[in-house]
Design an enzyme around this catalytic site. Structure first.
Site, PDB file in Angstrom:
ATOM      1  N   LYS A 202       0.858  -1.188   0.000  1.00 13.21           N
ATOM      2  CA  LYS A 202       0.000   0.000   0.000  1.00 13.21           C
ATOM      3  C   LYS A 202       0.881   1.220   0.000  1.00 13.21           C
ATOM      4  O   LYS A 202       1.839   1.308   0.776  1.00 13.21           O
ATOM      5  CB  LYS A 202      -0.907   0.014   1.213  1.00 13.21           C
ATOM      6  CG  LYS A 202      -1.776   1.268   1.240  1.00 13.21           C
ATOM      7  CD  LYS A 202      -2.917   1.145   2.196  1.00 13.21           C
ATOM      8  CE  LYS A 202      -2.525   1.659   3.552  1.00 13.21           C
ATOM      9  NZ  LYS A 202      -3.678   1.825   4.443  1.00 13.21           N
TER      10      LYS A 202
HETATM   11  C1  5RP Z   1      -4.085   4.073   8.777  1.00 11.46           C
HETATM   12  C2  5RP Z   1      -4.029   3.413   7.491  1.00 11.46           C
HETATM   13  C3  5RP Z   1      -5.196   3.535   6.649  1.00 11.46           C
HETATM   14  O1  5RP Z   1      -5.699   2.241   6.499  1.00 11.46           O
HETATM   15  C4  5RP Z   1      -4.814   4.101   5.308  1.00 11.46           C
HETATM   16  O2  5RP Z   1      -4.136   5.305   5.478  1.00 11.46           O
HETATM   17  C5  5RP Z   1      -6.010   4.246   4.395  1.00 11.46           C
HETATM   18  O3  5RP Z   1      -6.866   5.166   4.894  1.00 11.46           O
HETATM   19  P1  5RP Z   1      -7.018   6.604   4.259  1.00 11.46           P
HETATM   20  O4  5RP Z   1      -7.614   6.403   2.893  1.00 11.46           O
HETATM   21  O5  5RP Z   1      -7.939   7.315   5.188  1.00 11.46           O
HETATM   22  O6  5RP Z   1      -5.651   7.228   4.154  1.00 11.46           O
HETATM   23  O7  5RP Z   1      -3.075   2.764   7.144  1.00 11.46           O
HETATM   24  O8  5RP Z   1      -2.878   3.896   9.349  1.00 11.46           O
END
Ligand code: 5RP
Length: 293
Positions: A202
């Site tokens: 991610k």
């Molecule tokens: C929090 C995360 C979230 O899962 C990730 O950031 C995705 O959420 P957003 O779209 O709100 O950024 O890793 O630590």
């Protein structure tokens, strides 16, 4: 004594080679059956993509706006997500065990917004991840952060444990304090995690050179949504990321903080799974939002 079995030769289809379906997910061909099966529950085997609904923010920042009552605001969105990304506390206390959704479980933690965020540890035992029947484990990795090495160690440990039991690891690249959020940084962060065995990544979308990030990463990349922005901007970001090689989104705030979260998640789905253009997806958002009024 074995039963006499007089099957006709034709029942054996002796001239027909056994079918072997190719597993299409990027970089996953050589994985074992259980790993592939779990990944196929996250990434839709038809589109090869995923809409992960992220609502794990509370693990370091408490009841984030929109997540105050997950039972009321988030559970109704679940039917439109391919995957739920969350902590074991929320899974056990709020998500019904009858849920059929793939679960990606946050397995690192230990730091809050009041302290150094990169100072995380492994926060879930592999046995508990197995007990919870998860499809992947999410580990935060802070490349360039103060506790970079410790966070990489968390990741490789979970990759080793997950490999033992057929559970993939999602490496979540968090942005280190002094690192610029650009393609060069994300190429480094994603490639490093993939080389060390992460099954998918991610990261954040960057407008310049994102296609080089996805090209250089041998496994799928999904993008986080980041801070809440206008609906059209969020849909445009998702669209560009997908067109530039992302295999989906792991989106939280831009869905659950939208004015109409149910409409937003469906618009995001259209972009991810049907390549819907942002303007069309916004039309869909608006029409669903009006219907919900
Ligand atoms: C929090 C995360 C979230 O899962 C990730 O950031 C995705 O959420 P957003 O779209 O709100 O950024 O890793 O630590």
């Amino acid at each position: 004594m074995p039963e006499a079995d007089d099957n006709e030769a034709k029942n054996f289809f002796v001239d027909v080679p056994q079918q072997a379906e190719a597993f299409q997910l990027k970089g996953s061909q050589s994985l074992d059956w259980g790993m592939k099966n779990r990944l196929a529950r996250i990434f839709n085997p038809v589109s090869g993509r995923t809409v992960m609904l992220a609502f794990d923010h509370g693990y370091f920042q408490g009841p984030t706006t929109g997540l105050e009552r997950i039972d009321i605001t988030i559970l109704p969105l679940a039917p439109y997500a391919d995957t739920l990304m969350l902590t074991r506390g929320i899974l056990r206390s709020i998500v019904p065990p009858s849920s059929q959704k793939a679960v990606v479980l946050r397995v690192t933690g230990g730091a809050s917004i009041l302290k150094e965020l990169s100072n995380e540890e492994i926060a879930v035992d592999i046995e508990d991840a197995i007990r919870l029947n998860v499809c992947a484990m999410a580990v935060q990795v802070f490349i360039g952060g103060e506790y970079e090495k410790q966070s990489i160690g968390n990741m490789t440990r979970m990759i080793d444990l997950g490999t033992r039991y057929g559970i993939p690891t999602l490496a979540v690249t968090a942005v280190g304090k002094d690192m610029k959020r650009d393609a060069r940084y994300f190429r480094l962060a994603t490639r490093l995690c993939a080389e060390l065995g992460a099954h998918y990544l991610k990261t954040y979308y960057v407008p310049e050179g994102f296609e080089t990030v996805t090209a250089a990463c041998p496994v799928p990349i999904v993008i986080a949504g980041g801070k809440k922005i206008a609906e059209l901007d969020a849909l445009t970001m998702a669209y560009r990321a997908i067109q530039e090689g992302a295999a989906g989104v792991d989106m939280g705030r831009n869905i659950f903080q939208a004015e109409a979260p149910l409409a937003m998640i469906q618009a995001v789905r259209a972009v991810v799974h049907q390549n819907e253009k942002p303007e069309k997806a916004l039309e869909l958002y608006r029409s669903l939002k009006n219907k919900q009024k």
